[in-house]
Design a protein around this motif. Structure first.
Motif, PDB file in Angstrom:
ATOM      1  N   PRO A 133       0.831  -1.207   0.000  1.00 55.30           N
ATOM      2  CA  PRO A 133       0.000   0.000   0.000  1.00 55.30           C
ATOM      3  C   PRO A 133       0.864   1.256   0.000  1.00 55.30           C
ATOM      4  CG  PRO A 133      -0.423  -1.392   1.957  1.00 55.30           C
ATOM      5  CD  PRO A 133       0.827  -1.898   1.300  1.00 55.30           C
ATOM      6  N   SER A 134       0.246   2.387  -0.316  1.00 61.06           N
ATOM      7  CA  SER A 134       1.020   3.630  -0.372  1.00 61.06           C
ATOM      8  C   SER A 134       1.365   4.134   1.029  1.00 61.06           C
ATOM      9  CB  SER A 134       0.226   4.705  -1.108  1.00 61.06           C
ATOM     10  OG  SER A 134       0.926   5.927  -1.034  1.00 61.06           O
ATOM     11  N   GLU A 135       2.620   4.495   1.194  1.00 60.27           N
ATOM     12  CA  GLU A 135       3.095   5.042   2.475  1.00 60.27           C
ATOM     13  C   GLU A 135       2.557   6.453   2.684  1.00 60.27           C
ATOM     14  OE1 GLU A 135       4.623   4.943  -0.330  1.00 60.27           O
ATOM     15  OE2 GLU A 135       6.186   6.474  -0.547  1.00 60.27           O
ATOM     16  N   ILE A 136       2.035   7.059   1.609  1.00 55.13           N
ATOM     17  CA  ILE A 136       1.540   8.433   1.716  1.00 55.13           C
ATOM     18  C   ILE A 136       0.143   8.465   2.370  1.00 55.13           C
ATOM     19  CG2 ILE A 136       1.013  10.511   0.321  1.00 55.13           C
ATOM     20  CD1 ILE A 136       3.309   9.650  -1.499  1.00 55.13           C
ATOM     21  N   ALA A 137      -0.522   7.328   2.429  1.00 61.02           N
ATOM     22  CA  ALA A 137      -1.791   7.224   3.184  1.00 61.02           C
ATOM     23  C   ALA A 137      -1.537   6.208   4.311  1.00 61.02           C
ATOM     24  CB  ALA A 137      -2.912   6.774   2.259  1.00 61.02           C
ATOM     25  N   PRO A 138      -0.759   6.612   5.358  1.00 59.57           N
ATOM     26  CA  PRO A 138      -0.266   5.642   6.347  1.00 59.57           C
ATOM     27  C   PRO A 138      -1.354   4.987   7.199  1.00 59.57           C
ATOM     28  CG  PRO A 138       0.320   7.885   7.000  1.00 59.57           C
ATOM     29  CD  PRO A 138      -0.272   7.985   5.635  1.00 59.57           C
ATOM     30  N   SER A 139      -2.453   5.705   7.460  1.00 62.65           N
ATOM     31  CA  SER A 139      -3.499   5.095   8.300  1.00 62.65           C
ATOM     32  C   SER A 139      -4.148   3.931   7.569  1.00 62.65           C
ATOM     33  CB  SER A 139      -4.571   6.115   8.667  1.00 62.65           C
ATOM     34  OG  SER A 139      -3.967   7.259   9.157  1.00 62.65           O
ATOM     35  N   VAL A 140      -4.474   4.147   6.299  1.00 62.15           N
ATOM     36  CA  VAL A 140      -5.098   3.064   5.532  1.00 62.15           C
ATOM     37  C   VAL A 140      -4.101   1.919   5.371  1.00 62.15           C
ATOM     38  CG1 VAL A 140      -6.113   2.426   3.310  1.00 62.15           C
ATOM     39  CG2 VAL A 140      -6.687   4.619   4.349  1.00 62.15           C
ATOM     40  N   SER A 141      -2.844   2.255   5.107  1.00 64.30           N
ATOM     41  CA  SER A 141      -1.819   1.214   4.964  1.00 64.30           C
ATOM     42  C   SER A 141      -1.779   0.353   6.234  1.00 64.30           C
ATOM     43  CB  SER A 141      -0.462   1.877   4.696  1.00 64.30           C
ATOM     44  OG  SER A 141       0.556   0.927   4.682  1.00 64.30           O
ATOM     45  N   GLY A 142      -1.834   1.007   7.401  1.00 67.37           N
ATOM     46  CA  GLY A 142      -1.795   0.286   8.682  1.00 67.37           C
ATOM     47  C   GLY A 142      -3.005  -0.621   8.862  1.00 67.37           C
ATOM     48  N   VAL A 143      -4.189  -0.119   8.498  1.00 62.42           N
ATOM     49  CA  VAL A 143      -5.406  -0.934   8.656  1.00 62.42           C
ATOM     50  C   VAL A 143      -5.355  -2.139   7.707  1.00 62.42           C
ATOM     51  CG1 VAL A 143      -7.914  -0.947   8.347  1.00 62.42           C
ATOM     52  CG2 VAL A 143      -6.834   0.985   9.463  1.00 62.42           C
ATOM     53  N   VAL A 144      -4.904  -1.913   6.489  1.00 58.28           N
ATOM     54  CA  VAL A 144      -4.807  -3.016   5.514  1.00 58.28           C
ATOM     55  C   VAL A 144      -3.832  -4.072   6.043  1.00 58.28           C
ATOM     56  CG1 VAL A 144      -4.031  -3.640   3.174  1.00 58.28           C
ATOM     57  CG2 VAL A 144      -5.481  -1.639   3.503  1.00 58.28           C
ATOM     58  N   LYS A 145      -2.706  -3.618   6.552  1.00 58.35           N
ATOM     59  CA  LYS A 145      -1.690  -4.546   7.090  1.00 58.35           C
ATOM     60  C   LYS A 145      -2.308  -5.381   8.223  1.00 58.35           C
ATOM     61  CE  LYS A 145       2.547  -5.960   8.362  1.00 58.35           C
ATOM     62  NZ  LYS A 145       3.457  -6.719   7.546  1.00 58.35           N
ATOM     63  N   LYS A 146      -2.980  -4.687   9.148  1.00 55.75           N
ATOM     64  CA  LYS A 146      -3.524  -5.368  10.322  1.00 55.75           C
ATOM     65  C   LYS A 146      -4.598  -6.375   9.891  1.00 55.75           C
ATOM     66  CE  LYS A 146      -5.933  -4.270  14.639  1.00 55.75           C
ATOM     67  NZ  LYS A 146      -7.303  -4.591  14.277  1.00 55.75           N
ATOM     68  N   MET A 147      -5.521  -5.943   9.069  1.00 60.26           N
ATOM     69  CA  MET A 147      -6.630  -6.851   8.759  1.00 60.26           C
ATOM     70  C   MET A 147      -6.190  -8.039   7.901  1.00 60.26           C
ATOM     71  SD  MET A 147      -9.135  -4.656   6.304  1.00 60.26           S
ATOM     72  CE  MET A 147      -9.349  -5.316   4.667  1.00 60.26           C
ATOM     73  N   MET A 148      -5.190  -7.849   7.074  1.00 61.46           N
ATOM     74  CA  MET A 148      -4.732  -8.981   6.256  1.00 61.46           C
ATOM     75  C   MET A 148      -3.864  -9.922   7.095  1.00 61.46           C
ATOM     76  SD  MET A 148      -6.383  -8.113   3.656  1.00 61.46           S
ATOM     77  CE  MET A 148      -6.043  -9.374   2.490  1.00 61.46           C
ATOM     78  N   THR A 149      -2.995  -9.362   7.940  1.00 62.06           N
ATOM     79  CA  THR A 149      -2.098 -10.195   8.751  1.00 62.06           C
ATOM     80  C   THR A 149      -2.892 -11.058   9.726  1.00 62.06           C
ATOM     81  OG1 THR A 149      -0.582  -8.338   8.641  1.00 62.06           O
ATOM     82  CG2 THR A 149       0.026 -10.088  10.145  1.00 62.06           C
ATOM     83  N   GLU A 150      -3.964 -10.474  10.269  1.00 55.24           N
ATOM     84  CA  GLU A 150      -4.752 -11.232  11.255  1.00 55.24           C
ATOM     85  C   GLU A 150      -5.627 -12.304  10.611  1.00 55.24           C
ATOM     86  OE1 GLU A 150      -6.940  -8.270  13.428  1.00 55.24           O
ATOM     87  OE2 GLU A 150      -5.178  -7.688  14.606  1.00 55.24           O
ATOM     88  N   ASN A 151      -5.847 -12.201   9.323  1.00 53.32           N
ATOM     89  CA  ASN A 151      -6.834 -13.104   8.715  1.00 53.32           C
ATOM     90  C   ASN A 151      -6.326 -13.998   7.590  1.00 53.32           C
ATOM     91  OD1 ASN A 151      -9.546 -12.370  10.022  1.00 53.32           O
ATOM     92  ND2 ASN A 151      -8.591 -10.383   9.606  1.00 53.32           N
ATOM     93  N   PHE A 152      -5.148 -13.717   7.070  1.00 52.84           N
ATOM     94  CA  PHE A 152      -4.627 -14.554   5.982  1.00 52.84           C
ATOM     95  C   PHE A 152      -3.168 -14.903   6.293  1.00 52.84           C
ATOM     96  CE2 PHE A 152      -8.001 -12.044   4.109  1.00 52.84           C
ATOM     97  CZ  PHE A 152      -8.700 -12.961   3.340  1.00 52.84           C
ATOM     98  N   PRO A 153      -2.758 -16.152   6.039  1.00 54.97           N
ATOM     99  CA  PRO A 153      -1.357 -16.480   6.279  1.00 54.97           C
ATOM    100  C   PRO A 153      -0.464 -15.749   5.280  1.00 54.97           C
ATOM    101  CG  PRO A 153      -2.518 -18.315   5.242  1.00 54.97           C
ATOM    102  CD  PRO A 153      -3.549 -17.273   5.521  1.00 54.97           C
ATOM    103  N   GLU A 154       0.709 -15.319   5.732  1.00 47.49           N
ATOM    104  CA  GLU A 154       1.536 -14.476   4.850  1.00 47.49           C
ATOM    105  C   GLU A 154       2.082 -15.236   3.642  1.00 47.49           C
ATOM    106  OE1 GLU A 154       4.975 -12.710   6.579  1.00 47.49           O
ATOM    107  OE2 GLU A 154       5.951 -14.636   6.926  1.00 47.49           O
ATOM    108  N   GLU A 155       2.100 -16.587   3.750  1.00 50.79           N
ATOM    109  CA  GLU A 155       2.556 -17.341   2.566  1.00 50.79           C
ATOM    110  C   GLU A 155       1.505 -17.282   1.451  1.00 50.79           C
ATOM    111  OE1 GLU A 155       2.196 -18.520   5.601  1.00 50.79           O
ATOM    112  OE2 GLU A 155       1.307 -20.523   5.650  1.00 50.79           O
ATOM    113  N   TYR A 156       0.298 -16.810   1.794  1.00 51.96           N
ATOM    114  CA  TYR A 156      -0.767 -16.684   0.791  1.00 51.96           C
ATOM    115  C   TYR A 156      -0.960 -15.206   0.400  1.00 51.96           C
ATOM    116  CZ  TYR A 156      -5.500 -16.912  -1.192  1.00 51.96           C
ATOM    117  OH  TYR A 156      -6.600 -16.781  -2.007  1.00 51.96           O
TER     118      TYR A 156
END
Ligand code: NAD
Length: 460
Positions: free
Chosen positions: A141-164
């Motif tokens: 995600p774009s570092e220029i929209a850091p809040s959205v980048s953080g939410v995307v990181k959190k919701m994907m990390t908590e719900n999908f394995p990183e190998e996928y």
């Protein structure tokens, strides 16, 4: 360090892909449903992050990002089984008995690089295509929209394995480290300057790219229109997200005969949307950062401001601004504006407008307002652009039935709806022959006459 951890992530994903799990259609549908549920659960956080990064109102954030992505997901879940099925096609008579198919093969690992202006939609919509195609994905995600980048990181990390599915946050160093690795497809949304860097990096691994870029999208207004509808549709498309929309009308070309009346209608539409002081409107966004704010301020110095023009540095506010008497050589006409400034040029002859557009790089979108069907067809046939809305703005990009993408300087490749699925698969041609008979004439030593071969090849 960054490089090592990224290479190890890519290796993990490669192993997971090789396990064959993502090929299964039921698995893909489950993951799409999971993604829909995760978005639902995190909706409030996503909307808040959009407000934090871009001052987007809840409604606009939902309409243009969260809601858009949900519709894409539903459309994909509904249609994927049909699109993913091998498609039977005709077989020439010379292969009598054989059957031909097009299989849609997953590509493998895809890298999705997002911009900041619709930071949620533009990272998740391509991901839907990547999952549907049976791939693993790394999102940047774009570092220029850091809040959205953080939410995307959190919701994907908590719900999908990183190998996928993995999210790598960061800017140029992280993106460059990712690009060192071999992916099977790179899907990039952003400006054409960085687009060239992405394509160059991809060429080292012969990785195909989709480049969703921007540019100056013209908006032509003929005299034969409904003034109020046209004005509202243009003001909405331009000032949505404070003009930071890749397909926003960049500049207006208005017929001389109606220019003054039309500008009055545009001003009225802006007033109707955002009130006499748009700074106070809950529905009006802010400029993403100081760099863009200063760049945009610099574009306010030419022509006559007929509406707006006010700015405030503390919260990076630029009023919805319309500037008349602009010349094609003014700075505002030299680069994509990507902000709430609408320069206006006037014209008398449609041929001149077409010539003006065709002399410039091919735009991502083109808008034409006119009731005249012949003129509509003329503009459609004599110009090239990524897409077109007639008597509207932005609408062609919001339907899943139309592929969305640019051409030339505005990009390459398409997505949305079925085009998203097709972007993230390889269309593999398969011919299944039988052992019923063998056409010997094709084998050496060649004994048959050229005449007979010519006749035979007519059945190909
Ligand atoms: P950008 O090109 O600055 O950045 C986009 C992404 O590239 C970010 O994730 C960033 O981290 C990364 N990046 C930036 N510099 C890089 C480098 N040197 N090496 C590797 N990666 C790098 O684009 P932006 O400013 O975020 O987006 C604005 C542009 O995007 C506008 O031109 C707009 O029209 C276009 N855009 C196009 C679409 C579309 O769908 N076609 C949608 C939104 C935006």
């Amino acid at each position: 360090m960054v490089n090592d951890s990224i290479s190890s992530l890519v290796n993990k994903q490669r192993d997971f892909f090789q396990s064959g799990k993502t090929r299964d259609i039921d698995f893909r549908i489950q993951q799409l449903k999971r993604l829909a549920a995760v978005i639902e659960e995190n909706e409030a956080d996503i909307l808040q992050a959009l407000h934090f990064d871009l001052g987007k109102s809840e409604l606009e954030g939902y309409m243009t990002e969260v809601g858009f992505v949900k519709s894409e997901l539903n459309f994909m879940i509904k249609n994927l089984p049909r699109w993913a099925r091998p498609q039977k096609v005709k077989t020439p008579l010379v292969y009598f008995g054989a059957k031909s198919y097009i299989y849609s093969d997953p590509l493998g690992l895809v890298l999705i690089i997002g911009p900041w202006n619709y930071p949620f939609q533009l990272i998740i919509a391509p991901l839907i295509g990547a999952i549907a195609g049976g791939n693993c994905a790394v999102l940047k995600p774009s570092e220029i929209a850091p809040s959205v980048s953080g939410v995307v990181k959190k919701m994907m990390t908590e719900n999908f394995p990183e190998e996928y599915i993995a999210v790598v946050e960061g800017g140029v160093p992280e993106c460059s480290a990712l690009l060192e690795n071999r992916f099977d497809h790179i899907f990039y949304t952003g400006g054409p300057v960085v687009g060239r860097i992405i394509m160059e990096a991809a060429s080292k691994h012969l990785t195909p790219v989709t480049l969703e870029l921007g540019g100056k999208s013209p908006c032509i207004v003929d005299y034969n229109i409904d003034f109020n509808y046209a004005a509202r549709r243009i003001a909405w498309g331009k000032f949505l997200n404070a003009g930071q929309t890749c397909v926003a009308p960049d500049y207006l070309m208005v017929h001389k005969q109606i220019k003054d009346k039309f500008l009055d209608c545009l001003k009225e539409a802006v007033n109707e949307f955002y009130g006499p002081d748009p700074m106070k409107s809950r529905d009006y966004s802010r400029i993403i950062n100081d760099k863009h704010f200063e760049r945009l301020q610099g574009l306010l110095n030419n022509g006559n401001i007929v509406c707006g023009g006010e700015t405030r540095g503390e919260d990076r506010y630029i009023a919805p601004t319309i500037i008349d008497n602009i010349s094609p050589t003014d700075p505002v006409m030299q680069e994509e504006i990507f902000g709430p400034i609408l320069p206006v040029l006037e014209y008398e002859d449609l041929d001149e407008v077409i010539c003006f557009i065709n002399k410039r790089p091919k735009p991502l979108a083109l808008y034409f307002f006119s009731r005249d069907y012949k003129k509509q067809e003329k503009v459609l046939r004599e110009t090239t652009s990524g897409g077109v809305s007639i008597n509207d703005t932005l609408s062609h990009m919001t339907t899943p039935y139309l592929p969305f993408g640019g051409i030339g300087e505005s990009g390459m490749g398409k997505y949305h709806g079925e085009a998203s699925f097709n972007t993230f698969v390889h269309k593999k041609s398969v011919l299944k022959n039988t052992f019923w008979f063998d056409l010997k004439v094709k084998y050496p030593p060649y004994t048959v006459s050229l005449q007979r071969i010519k006749k035979l090849m007519k059945f190909m």
